[in-house]
Design a protein around this motif. Structure first.
Motif, PDB file in Angstrom:
ATOM      1  N   CYS A 127       6.120 -16.348   7.291  1.00 39.59           N
ATOM      2  CA  CYS A 127       6.358 -17.757   7.513  1.00 39.59           C
ATOM      3  C   CYS A 127       5.522 -18.545   6.514  1.00 39.59           C
ATOM      4  CB  CYS A 127       5.920 -18.046   8.938  1.00 39.59           C
ATOM      5  SG  CYS A 127       6.310 -19.627   9.513  1.00 39.59           S
ATOM      6  N   VAL A 128       6.163 -19.427   5.747  1.00 40.67           N
ATOM      7  CA  VAL A 128       5.428 -20.266   4.793  1.00 40.67           C
ATOM      8  C   VAL A 128       5.851 -21.719   4.949  1.00 40.67           C
ATOM      9  CG1 VAL A 128       5.002 -18.516   3.013  1.00 40.67           C
ATOM     10  CG2 VAL A 128       7.149 -19.826   2.978  1.00 40.67           C
ATOM     11  N   ALA A 129       5.027 -22.610   4.413  1.00 41.61           N
ATOM     12  CA  ALA A 129       5.297 -24.047   4.479  1.00 41.61           C
ATOM     13  C   ALA A 129       6.419 -24.425   3.518  1.00 41.61           C
ATOM     14  CB  ALA A 129       4.025 -24.822   4.150  1.00 41.61           C
ATOM     15  N   ASP A 130       6.939 -25.651   3.683  1.00 39.92           N
ATOM     16  CA  ASP A 130       7.978 -26.184   2.790  1.00 39.92           C
ATOM     17  C   ASP A 130       7.354 -26.616   1.469  1.00 39.92           C
ATOM     18  OD1 ASP A 130      10.078 -26.107   4.768  1.00 39.92           O
ATOM     19  OD2 ASP A 130       9.103 -27.813   5.718  1.00 39.92           O
ATOM     20  N   SER A 131       6.893 -25.648   0.704  1.00 42.56           N
ATOM     21  CA  SER A 131       6.300 -25.958  -0.598  1.00 42.56           C
ATOM     22  C   SER A 131       6.909 -24.991  -1.596  1.00 42.56           C
ATOM     23  CB  SER A 131       4.774 -25.796  -0.526  1.00 42.56           C
ATOM     24  OG  SER A 131       4.312 -24.833  -1.440  1.00 42.56           O
ATOM     25  N   ALA A 132       7.288 -25.514  -2.770  1.00 43.74           N
ATOM     26  CA  ALA A 132       7.964 -24.667  -3.760  1.00 43.74           C
ATOM     27  C   ALA A 132       7.097 -23.462  -4.119  1.00 43.74           C
ATOM     28  CB  ALA A 132       8.308 -25.484  -5.000  1.00 43.74           C
ATOM     29  N   ALA A 133       5.795 -23.693  -4.309  1.00 46.10           N
ATOM     30  CA  ALA A 133       4.905 -22.604  -4.719  1.00 46.10           C
ATOM     31  C   ALA A 133       4.840 -21.524  -3.638  1.00 46.10           C
ATOM     32  CB  ALA A 133       3.508 -23.152  -4.999  1.00 46.10           C
ATOM     33  N   GLN A 134       4.730 -21.955  -2.373  1.00 45.86           N
ATOM     34  CA  GLN A 134       4.651 -20.998  -1.263  1.00 45.86           C
ATOM     35  C   GLN A 134       5.946 -20.209  -1.115  1.00 45.86           C
ATOM     36  OE1 GLN A 134       2.232 -20.127   0.838  1.00 45.86           O
ATOM     37  NE2 GLN A 134       0.715 -21.443  -0.121  1.00 45.86           N
ATOM     38  N   ILE A 135       7.073 -20.904  -1.189  1.00 43.90           N
ATOM     39  CA  ILE A 135       8.358 -20.220  -1.025  1.00 43.90           C
ATOM     40  C   ILE A 135       8.554 -19.235  -2.171  1.00 43.90           C
ATOM     41  CG2 ILE A 135      10.867 -20.549  -0.907  1.00 43.90           C
ATOM     42  CD1 ILE A 135      10.335 -23.337   0.293  1.00 43.90           C
ATOM     43  N   ARG A 136       8.243 -19.684  -3.397  1.00 42.30           N
ATOM     44  CA  ARG A 136       8.411 -18.822  -4.571  1.00 42.30           C
ATOM     45  C   ARG A 136       7.578 -17.554  -4.417  1.00 42.30           C
ATOM     46  NH1 ARG A 136       6.599 -22.236  -8.278  1.00 42.30           N
ATOM     47  NH2 ARG A 136       8.572 -23.353  -8.320  1.00 42.30           N
ATOM     48  N   SER A 137       6.322 -17.717  -4.032  1.00 41.21           N
ATOM     49  CA  SER A 137       5.452 -16.545  -3.941  1.00 41.21           C
ATOM     50  C   SER A 137       5.917 -15.602  -2.831  1.00 41.21           C
ATOM     51  CB  SER A 137       4.001 -17.022  -3.764  1.00 41.21           C
ATOM     52  OG  SER A 137       3.393 -16.429  -2.660  1.00 41.21           O
ATOM     53  N   ALA A 138       6.342 -16.147  -1.690  1.00 46.29           N
ATOM     54  CA  ALA A 138       6.784 -15.279  -0.589  1.00 46.29           C
ATOM     55  C   ALA A 138       8.075 -14.544  -0.959  1.00 46.29           C
ATOM     56  CB  ALA A 138       6.986 -16.106   0.683  1.00 46.29           C
ATOM     57  N   VAL A 139       9.014 -15.243  -1.598  1.00 47.12           N
ATOM     58  CA  VAL A 139      10.284 -14.602  -1.960  1.00 47.12           C
ATOM     59  C   VAL A 139      10.038 -13.537  -3.034  1.00 47.12           C
ATOM     60  CG1 VAL A 139      12.572 -14.960  -2.976  1.00 47.12           C
ATOM     61  CG2 VAL A 139      11.689 -16.585  -1.278  1.00 47.12           C
ATOM     62  N   ASN A 140       9.204 -13.866  -4.000  1.00 48.58           N
ATOM     63  CA  ASN A 140       8.887 -12.904  -5.045  1.00 48.58           C
ATOM     64  C   ASN A 140       8.291 -11.623  -4.488  1.00 48.58           C
ATOM     65  OD1 ASN A 140       9.461 -13.006  -7.727  1.00 48.58           O
ATOM     66  ND2 ASN A 140       7.993 -14.647  -8.148  1.00 48.58           N
ATOM     67  N   GLU A 141       7.335 -11.763  -3.589  1.00 52.14           N
ATOM     68  CA  GLU A 141       6.718 -10.583  -2.966  1.00 52.14           C
ATOM     69  C   GLU A 141       7.746  -9.777  -2.200  1.00 52.14           C
ATOM     70  OE1 GLU A 141       3.395 -11.363  -0.487  1.00 52.14           O
ATOM     71  OE2 GLU A 141       2.309 -12.348  -2.114  1.00 52.14           O
ATOM     72  N   ALA A 142       8.586 -10.473  -1.425  1.00 50.16           N
ATOM     73  CA  ALA A 142       9.591  -9.777  -0.635  1.00 50.16           C
ATOM     74  C   ALA A 142      10.543  -9.016  -1.546  1.00 50.16           C
ATOM     75  CB  ALA A 142      10.356 -10.762   0.246  1.00 50.16           C
ATOM     76  N   LEU A 143      10.938  -9.639  -2.668  1.00 52.52           N
ATOM     77  CA  LEU A 143      11.870  -8.986  -3.596  1.00 52.52           C
ATOM     78  C   LEU A 143      11.243  -7.774  -4.275  1.00 52.52           C
ATOM     79  CD1 LEU A 143      13.529 -12.117  -5.253  1.00 52.52           C
ATOM     80  CD2 LEU A 143      14.664 -10.452  -3.766  1.00 52.52           C
ATOM     81  N   SER A 144       9.901  -7.731  -4.322  1.00 53.22           N
ATOM     82  CA  SER A 144       9.258  -6.562  -4.929  1.00 53.22           C
ATOM     83  C   SER A 144       9.346  -5.344  -4.012  1.00 53.22           C
ATOM     84  CB  SER A 144       7.797  -6.873  -5.247  1.00 53.22           C
ATOM     85  OG  SER A 144       7.029  -6.862  -4.053  1.00 53.22           O
ATOM     86  N   ARG A 145       9.764  -5.568  -2.742  1.00 51.98           N
ATOM     87  CA  ARG A 145       9.817  -4.457  -1.784  1.00 51.98           C
ATOM     88  C   ARG A 145      11.202  -4.241  -1.184  1.00 51.98           C
ATOM     89  NH1 ARG A 145       4.783  -7.248   0.290  1.00 51.98           N
ATOM     90  NH2 ARG A 145       6.341  -8.605   1.232  1.00 51.98           N
ATOM     91  N   ALA A 146      11.960  -5.329  -1.002  1.00 48.86           N
ATOM     92  CA  ALA A 146      13.116  -5.252  -0.099  1.00 48.86           C
ATOM     93  C   ALA A 146      14.452  -5.135  -0.810  1.00 48.86           C
ATOM     94  CB  ALA A 146      13.127  -6.477   0.803  1.00 48.86           C
ATOM     95  N   ASP A 147      15.430  -4.545  -0.125  1.00 53.61           N
ATOM     96  CA  ASP A 147      16.811  -4.515  -0.597  1.00 53.61           C
ATOM     97  C   ASP A 147      17.520  -5.812  -0.225  1.00 53.61           C
ATOM     98  OD1 ASP A 147      16.795  -1.577  -1.277  1.00 53.61           O
ATOM     99  OD2 ASP A 147      16.302  -1.500   0.859  1.00 53.61           O
ATOM    100  N   LEU A 148      17.095  -6.381   0.897  1.00 49.09           N
ATOM    101  CA  LEU A 148      17.739  -7.593   1.413  1.00 49.09           C
ATOM    102  C   LEU A 148      16.655  -8.532   1.916  1.00 49.09           C
ATOM    103  CD1 LEU A 148      20.122  -9.292   2.548  1.00 49.09           C
ATOM    104  CD2 LEU A 148      20.045  -7.834   4.588  1.00 49.09           C
ATOM    105  N   VAL A 149      16.695  -9.771   1.440  1.00 46.58           N
ATOM    106  CA  VAL A 149      15.757 -10.790   1.907  1.00 46.58           C
ATOM    107  C   VAL A 149      16.577 -11.891   2.565  1.00 46.58           C
ATOM    108  CG1 VAL A 149      14.002 -12.477   1.241  1.00 46.58           C
ATOM    109  CG2 VAL A 149      14.115 -10.255   0.080  1.00 46.58           C
ATOM    110  N   ILE A 150      16.175 -12.305   3.757  1.00 48.04           N
ATOM    111  CA  ILE A 150      16.861 -13.388   4.460  1.00 48.04           C
ATOM    112  C   ILE A 150      15.886 -14.548   4.587  1.00 48.04           C
ATOM    113  CG2 ILE A 150      17.974 -14.084   6.629  1.00 48.04           C
ATOM    114  CD1 ILE A 150      18.624 -11.095   7.090  1.00 48.04           C
ATOM    115  N   THR A 151      16.305 -15.749   4.187  1.00 53.46           N
ATOM    116  CA  THR A 151      15.452 -16.917   4.393  1.00 53.46           C
ATOM    117  C   THR A 151      16.107 -17.850   5.401  1.00 53.46           C
ATOM    118  OG1 THR A 151      16.471 -18.298   2.664  1.00 53.46           O
ATOM    119  CG2 THR A 151      14.672 -16.849   1.968  1.00 53.46           C
ATOM    120  N   THR A 152      15.272 -18.593   6.132  1.00 53.83           N
ATOM    121  CA  THR A 152      15.799 -19.624   7.029  1.00 53.83           C
ATOM    122  C   THR A 152      15.142 -20.949   6.673  1.00 53.83           C
ATOM    123  OG1 THR A 152      14.092 -19.389   8.737  1.00 53.83           O
ATOM    124  CG2 THR A 152      16.005 -17.942   8.911  1.00 53.83           C
ATOM    125  N   GLY A 153      15.929 -22.013   6.728  1.00 58.98           N
ATOM    126  CA  GLY A 153      15.396 -23.362   6.528  1.00 58.98           C
ATOM    127  C   GLY A 153      15.396 -23.800   5.074  1.00 58.98           C
ATOM    128  N   GLY A 154      15.126 -25.090   4.878  1.00 62.06           N
ATOM    129  CA  GLY A 154      14.986 -25.624   3.530  1.00 62.06           C
ATOM    130  C   GLY A 154      16.297 -25.880   2.815  1.00 62.06           C
TER     131      GLY A 154
END
Lengths: 419, 419
Positions: B41-68
């Motif tokens: 869970c991250v705040a509505d901030s571009a930097a936070q979303i970018r970092s969380a999605v990037n990390e998830a993509l380094s591990r996952a086959d499928l990433v699901i986001t909600t909101g924004g």
């Protein structure tokens, strides 16, 4: 200050339980001026916990974990953290004594597996657990510089153990280790009966000047309620918040029903108690939810005489004196029946106030004239009976919640009206 | 298959709202054999979303986001993802047409800021939103090899938009892109009236052989209830689950009240409806919670005559015919009063069954003989009245919930008893 929260629990990722820790801990911290920058949930696996904690430590000054401190084989947090911090697990004699006392009181031997709960990473600070066996633990390691060590706090999973421990021990510890750099104040102003965009339209402009001086403004829409949250962290914070509260209350007037944790039912019980008045509730479509919410408030018995959940027409006639002709002529969901329910309920018991609700919760039972979601809410007392008609076209459970909130708010507005 | 979930929303990290998406999405996926390995869970901030999605993509086959995905300035998910995937945002004419239709129906011009909701990363798959303006989006990029692209699914924040979209579009999409490599079956067996460790003691040994063949076994304790969850993913999965269900039901007998999403109130409404029987509930300390839970079930009106929330002694006498002598002699919280409440309630209306509850919810009102938490539950019908005494020494709200569950379970056991 960068804080991250890690919730461990396979059942969370299987969607079997709601992660209530996340909201609760974040709220406790936010209300004291600390914001959690990231929350992560991982399964009870050593590899997953290790990777999540490692990542959090690469960014955060303080990491808080929940869960994984129990006595069973899937409770791994303690071991993983000790290893990551390069610390040995040692028996804490104080904790062991508590565990022994617990089982002695129950005249049972200490199970071998419960003894692991006395193991703590060497040098840890122990937070006593008044409602269970696993203590909370705070452990640290040198950060960028020696004056700023990184801290990791481990809390037990069960909410009734975690919550009192967090308030009594973890929060004061955090406030001591990470004192706020500037004053922090906030205020939550709670409204009912008005939508989120209407609230924003009324308050955002008048607050512009305070926002320019550092006021933070946020809204939170709940079912039938909107909270306005103002916060400030600077030398003028206290004054900013007081001004903001005054402006919000002026702009929103009667829609404001309380502050912070207030709920409509709290305000109602408080007002009725203060004026030594009594209440009777006659519910049809809300099915007991209004009574249930009022009786959640400690001390409700002083003002709440009874609730009549008259779901059938027979019950409406028998317990509330609604007339068969009224039911036949207007139907059970009608202005006339809401009125007779309220007036009948009051007459039955001599309650000072009587609140009534009749409506169509769905999914079936609607018609063109009265579609699913139609509801009539009545209120009577030593004043002419009021009946309002609303349309709440939601799923059954949401319908009940919205309708109960509207009924409680009708009573609340009456109670808070200047005489 | 590695799936990660990212929930965006500053209000989540301020603890203002509960993250219900996490449980709901994880459960939907788990019930189809997919497990989420991490939720963030991250705040509505571009930097936070970018970092969380990037990390998830380094591990996952499928990433699901909600909101924004909304129209305002803090809705950043669409832009951040497009940038990370190196894709241009283009107008989707189908989505734009839907937005224009929405405002045309309301006879309003399309606000400039709503048009951003028609922007999608080029080549995205669009999931229509039947309950709002922001469509869901699925976009991909080459993974380790071309045959296994990484997918990212963006879903809107509001639950009433997200949930139907997830079921109708996102799930079938996931099942097509990531077909299960082996059959998956699971079953949740729900029990009441027995604790978690007692459940484990009864079933874990008899299930050992199935566990050796690949059965996964888990427990989930709720207030007054324990779920047993069995799952299997191999060629024999179907057979394993059927055997496991049989063994669990044999071992737990009458404690089992249902399966999957069943709740006690569902079983009660179902059983009473099937036998064309009616129910009346007389509640004191539970304050309407039993009535509220029963009336949450669609169709409850066919069996639920009324609920009497007789909080005061006067109401117990007036509406249920409890005798003044009984109240004086035994006190309102007593076996005798629970009995008269149930029998009186049934006599008043001719209901087939009447359930009664009287107890001390606290925090005040306890005594040595009857401490806070003491409760008497009565049940009557065309059989000798039964009254049980329980001790539920919890906070007020938990007390009400546990007591209501025990009362519902007393009725449920009676209804499911072989005649």
């Amino acid at each position: 200050l960068h804080i991250e929260l890690i919730n461990t629990g396979t059942e969370l990722l299987l969607g079997r339980v709601l992660n209530s820790h996340q909201q609760w801990i974040c709220q406790q911290l936010a209300d004291r001026g600390y914001e959690v920058t990231r929350q992560v949930c991982v399964a009870d696996s050593a590899a997953q916990i290790r990777s999540a904690v490692n990542e959090a430590l690469s960014r955060a000054d303080l990491v808080i974990t929940t869960g994984g401190l129990g006595p069973t084989s899937d409770d791994l947090t303690r071991e993983v953290i000790a290893e990551l911090f390069g610390k040995t697990l040692v028996i804490d004699v104080g904790v062991l004594a508590e565990i022994e006392k617990f089982f002695a009181l129950r005249k049972k031997p200490v199970p071998e597996r419960s003894k692991v709960q006395a193991l703590v990473p060497e040098g840890s600070i122990v937070f006593p657990n008044r409602n269970g066996l696993a203590p909370g633990l705070a452990t640290n390691r040198g950060g960028m510089n020696e004056n700023n060590p990184q801290w990791l706090i481990m809390l037990p999973g069960p909410p009734r153990e975690l919550r009192p421990m967090f308030i009594e021990f973890a929060l004061p510890f955090i406030q001591k280790q990470f004192p706020a750099s500037s004053p922090f104040f906030f205020r939550t102003i709670r409204t009912a009966g008005i939508g989120e965009s209407a609230v924003a339209d009324r308050v955002s402009e008048p607050l512009q000047q305070l926002i320019a001086s550092g006021l933070e403004l946020g809204y939170c829409a709940r079912v039938g309620q909107v909270d306005v949250r103002v916060a400030a962290r600077n030398q003028r914070a206290d004054e900013l918040i007081r001004s903001a509260e005054r402006i919000v209350c002026e702009q929103l007037g009667d829609f404001v029903f309380g502050f912070e944790e207030d709920q409509l039912e709290h305000v109602i019980v408080r007002e009725l108690t203060a004026h030594k008045k009594t209440l009777l509730v006659a519910e049809s479509c809300t099915g007991g939810q209004i009574a249930n919410r009022i009786t959640n408030v400690p001390g409700a018995s002083a003002i709440f005489l009874a609730g009549q959940v008259t779901y059938s027409n027979e019950a409406k006639q028998k317990f509330l004196g609604v007339r068969a002709e009224t039911l036949a002529q207007h139907g059970a969901v009608s202005e006339a029946v809401a009125r007779e329910m309220a007036e009948g309920a009051r007459k039955q018991t001599g309650a000072d106030f009587a609140l009534s609700v009749t409506g169509i919760a769905g999914p079936n039972g609607g018609s063109d004239a009265k579609p699913v979601g139609t509801v009539f809410i009545g209120l009577t007392g030593d004043f002419p009976t009021v009946v309002i008609r609303n349309s709440n076209p939601f799923d059954r459970v949401t319908f009940k919640e919205v309708t109960a909130t509207q009924a409680l708010d009708l009573l609340r507005q009456k109670l808070m009206q200047p005489k």
